[in-house]
Design an enzyme around this catalytic site. Structure first.
Site, short mmCIF file in Angstrom:
data_model
loop_
_atom_site.label_atom_id
_atom_site.label_comp_id
_atom_site.label_asym_id
_atom_site.label_seq_id
_atom_site.Cartn_x
_atom_site.Cartn_y
_atom_site.Cartn_z
N GLY A 76 3.71 2.41 -103.07
CA GLY A 76 4.74 2.37 -104.09
C GLY A 76 4.10 2.00 -105.41
N ALA A 119 -7.16 5.44 -107.67
CA ALA A 119 -7.86 4.73 -108.74
C ALA A 119 -7.77 3.21 -108.53
CB ALA A 119 -7.25 5.10 -110.08
N TYR A 149 -3.81 -2.83 -101.38
CA TYR A 149 -3.68 -1.37 -101.33
C TYR A 149 -5.02 -0.71 -101.67
CZ TYR A 149 -2.18 3.24 -103.16
OH TYR A 149 -2.06 4.58 -103.43
N LYS A 192 6.99 4.52 -109.71
CA LYS A 192 5.88 4.18 -110.60
C LYS A 192 6.36 4.19 -112.05
CE LYS A 192 2.50 4.98 -107.43
NZ LYS A 192 1.74 6.18 -107.47
N ALA A 193 5.45 3.74 -112.94
CA ALA A 193 5.82 3.56 -114.35
C ALA A 193 6.49 4.79 -115.00
CB ALA A 193 4.61 3.11 -115.16
N GLN A 218 -0.96 -2.82 -121.91
CA GLN A 218 -1.79 -2.33 -120.80
C GLN A 218 -1.80 -0.80 -120.85
OE1 GLN A 218 1.16 -3.88 -120.53
NE2 GLN A 218 2.34 -3.26 -118.75
P1 NAD Z 1 4.86 8.99 -101.12
O1 NAD Z 1 5.20 7.60 -100.72
O2 NAD Z 1 5.91 9.82 -101.78
O3 NAD Z 1 4.33 9.80 -99.85
C1 NAD Z 1 3.70 9.20 -98.77
C2 NAD Z 1 4.43 9.66 -97.53
O4 NAD Z 1 3.78 9.10 -96.38
C3 NAD Z 1 5.90 9.19 -97.47
O5 NAD Z 1 6.77 10.30 -97.38
C4 NAD Z 1 5.95 8.34 -96.23
O6 NAD Z 1 7.17 8.45 -95.49
C5 NAD Z 1 4.78 8.89 -95.42
N1 NAD Z 1 4.34 7.92 -94.43
C6 NAD Z 1 4.05 6.61 -94.62
N2 NAD Z 1 3.73 6.04 -93.46
C7 NAD Z 1 3.82 7.01 -92.52
C8 NAD Z 1 3.64 7.02 -91.11
N3 NAD Z 1 3.31 5.92 -90.45
N4 NAD Z 1 3.82 8.18 -90.44
C9 NAD Z 1 4.19 9.32 -91.10
N5 NAD Z 1 4.37 9.35 -92.43
C10 NAD Z 1 4.20 8.21 -93.12
O7 NAD Z 1 3.56 8.88 -102.01
P2 NAD Z 1 2.82 9.99 -102.89
O8 NAD Z 1 2.97 9.59 -104.30
O9 NAD Z 1 3.22 11.36 -102.47
O10 NAD Z 1 1.31 9.71 -102.48
C11 NAD Z 1 0.62 10.49 -101.52
C12 NAD Z 1 -0.78 9.90 -101.30
O11 NAD Z 1 -1.49 9.85 -102.53
C13 NAD Z 1 -0.76 8.47 -100.75
O12 NAD Z 1 -1.81 8.34 -99.84
C14 NAD Z 1 -1.05 7.64 -101.96
O13 NAD Z 1 -1.65 6.41 -101.63
C15 NAD Z 1 -1.97 8.53 -102.75
N6 NAD Z 1 -1.95 8.22 -104.18
C16 NAD Z 1 -0.83 8.52 -104.91
C17 NAD Z 1 -0.81 8.22 -106.26
C18 NAD Z 1 0.39 8.53 -107.10
O14 NAD Z 1 0.35 8.23 -108.29
N7 NAD Z 1 1.46 9.11 -106.58
C19 NAD Z 1 -1.92 7.60 -106.87
C20 NAD Z 1 -3.03 7.30 -106.10
C21 NAD Z 1 -3.04 7.64 -104.75
#
Ligand code: NAD
Length: 325
Positions: A76, A119, A149, A192-193, A218
């Site tokens: 999140g 990041a 995280y 997010k922001a 920031q």
């Molecule tokens: P999101 O939370 O929308 O998507 C992640 C998905 O993973 C969710 O739908 C959630 O239900 C699913 N999930 C979590 N635990 C699970 C489990 N045990 N089994 C099955 N599904 C599961 O997040 P996002 O923004 O789409 O991010 C996707 C990836 O990119 C993540 O790994 C996140 O850490 C990485 N990431 C995202 C950002 C960003 O700005 N959005 C930045 C850096 C990294």
């Protein structure tokens, strides 16, 4: 026809990725705890399942997929990651998913796997100056992420590369920098922001103020979803494993981001800075490596992506208001 599995295919980036892969002609299976919140799923097959369970992972990865995209994570925005209350879940849940998926991929002779790192792995001590944050890929060590995280992501990056070294699974690792766009979480505490600012502005009336966490000085950079997917696909097609930043290098202070959204909205709104979780003082994507290795970097101006995102969030806010009437 290539076959791909998208883990986390019900999430923000995963659901957009399924659509992109379908448009490229792939057969796509998605797996997630939940269906996409804001759209129908684009995948050929959508499996509801918990990837913390190795049996589920075995069932989902039951064939030698050409490509797996592992995006599932317990995650999140700052309100979720930096309060400390969710640390055990973040580490336990996301690490289990990565351990299970890699094992299942190895057992099924999967060819290539993409992992979305963040990041947030970069050391806090390199991001104290909001005007000059250091986020080059080689600055990750000695490590000191500012959140659990980030530590989990760093552990998992290493885990993926062990499977490449020891089991010949082709691995691609990207470090995403704040991806945003329509159909992302915009309310509820995990947003997010960019989404939070759009929501606050959409909900405000002329003469109101919106609250921004911290002093607003920031800095961050934000990457529009379509460019993120372009980077992921290009990395996947390249022979470079990473880890590599996928982010925008258009850095902006959070108060200036808020001003940008207020301008887009055309409303007369002021900003009030209040105490709140903010993370590091400065962060920006260093795009030298991605340019060098895959001859591409994101270029879409932030304002264009923010305008599209604001329009979508304003629609969601309006729908919610109508529903509660
Ligand atoms: P999101 O939370 O929308 O998507 C992640 C998905 O993973 C969710 O739908 C959630 O239900 C699913 N999930 C979590 N635990 C699970 C489990 N045990 N089994 C099955 N599904 C599961 O997040 P996002 O923004 O789409 O991010 C996707 C990836 O990119 C993540 O790994 C996140 O850490 C990485 N990431 C995202 C950002 C960003 O700005 N959005 C930045 C850096 C990294």
């Amino acid at each position: 026809m290539k076959h791909a599995l998208v883990c986390g295919g019900g999430g923000f980036i995963g659901s957009h990725l399924c659509l992109r892969l379908k448009n490229e002609g792939y057969w796509v299976r998605a797996v997630d705890l939940k269906h996409p919140e804001f759209s129908d799923f684009a995948a050929d097959e959508f499996i509801l399942g918990d990837l913390r369970d190795p049996v589920v992972c075995g069932r989902v990865v039951n064939r030698p997929f050409d490509e797996i995209y592992q995006l599932a994570a317990d995650m999140g925005g700052a309100g979720f990651i930096f309060t400390g209350e969710n640390d055990a879940d973040i580490m336990h849940n996301s690490a289990l998913v990565n351990l299970n998926i890699l094992h299942a991929a190895r057992m099924a002779n999967v060819k290539k796997i993409f992992y979305s790192s963040s990041a947030c792995i970069y050391p806090e001590f390199n991001q104290l100056d909001p005007d000059n944050p250091v986020c080059s890929e080689d600055s990750a060590y000695p490590a000191q992420p500012d959140s659990e995280y980030g530590w989990e992501k760093l552990f998992s990056e290493r885990l993926y590369f062990t499977y490449q070294r020891n089991y010949g699974l082709e691995v691609r690792v990207a470090r995403f920098h704040n991806i945003f766009g329509p159909e992302g979480t915009w309310t509820g505490g995990r947003e997010k922001a960019p989404a939070a600012v759009c929501r606050k502005v959409a909900e405000a009336e002329d003469g109101d103020h919106i609250e921004i966490w911290g002093d607003g000085k920031q800095t961050r950079s934000f990457l529009y979803i379509d460019e993120c997917l372009e980077g992921v696909r290009r990395l996947m097609e390249s022979d470079f494993s990473g880890p590599v930043n996928i982010g925008s290098d258009e850095m902006i202070a959070i108060n200036d981001l808020a001003k940008m959204v207020i301008e887009i909205s055309g409303k007369q709104i002021s900003i009030k800075n209040i105490p709140g979780p903010t993370g590091v003082r400065g962060r920006n994507s260093d795009n030298r490596l991605i340019q060098e290795k895959i001859h591409w970097k994101p270029t879409l101006p932030l304002r264009e992506g923010m305008a599209k995102t604001f329009r979508w969030i304003a629609e969601q806010v309006e729908k919610t208001v109508l529903e509660t009437k």
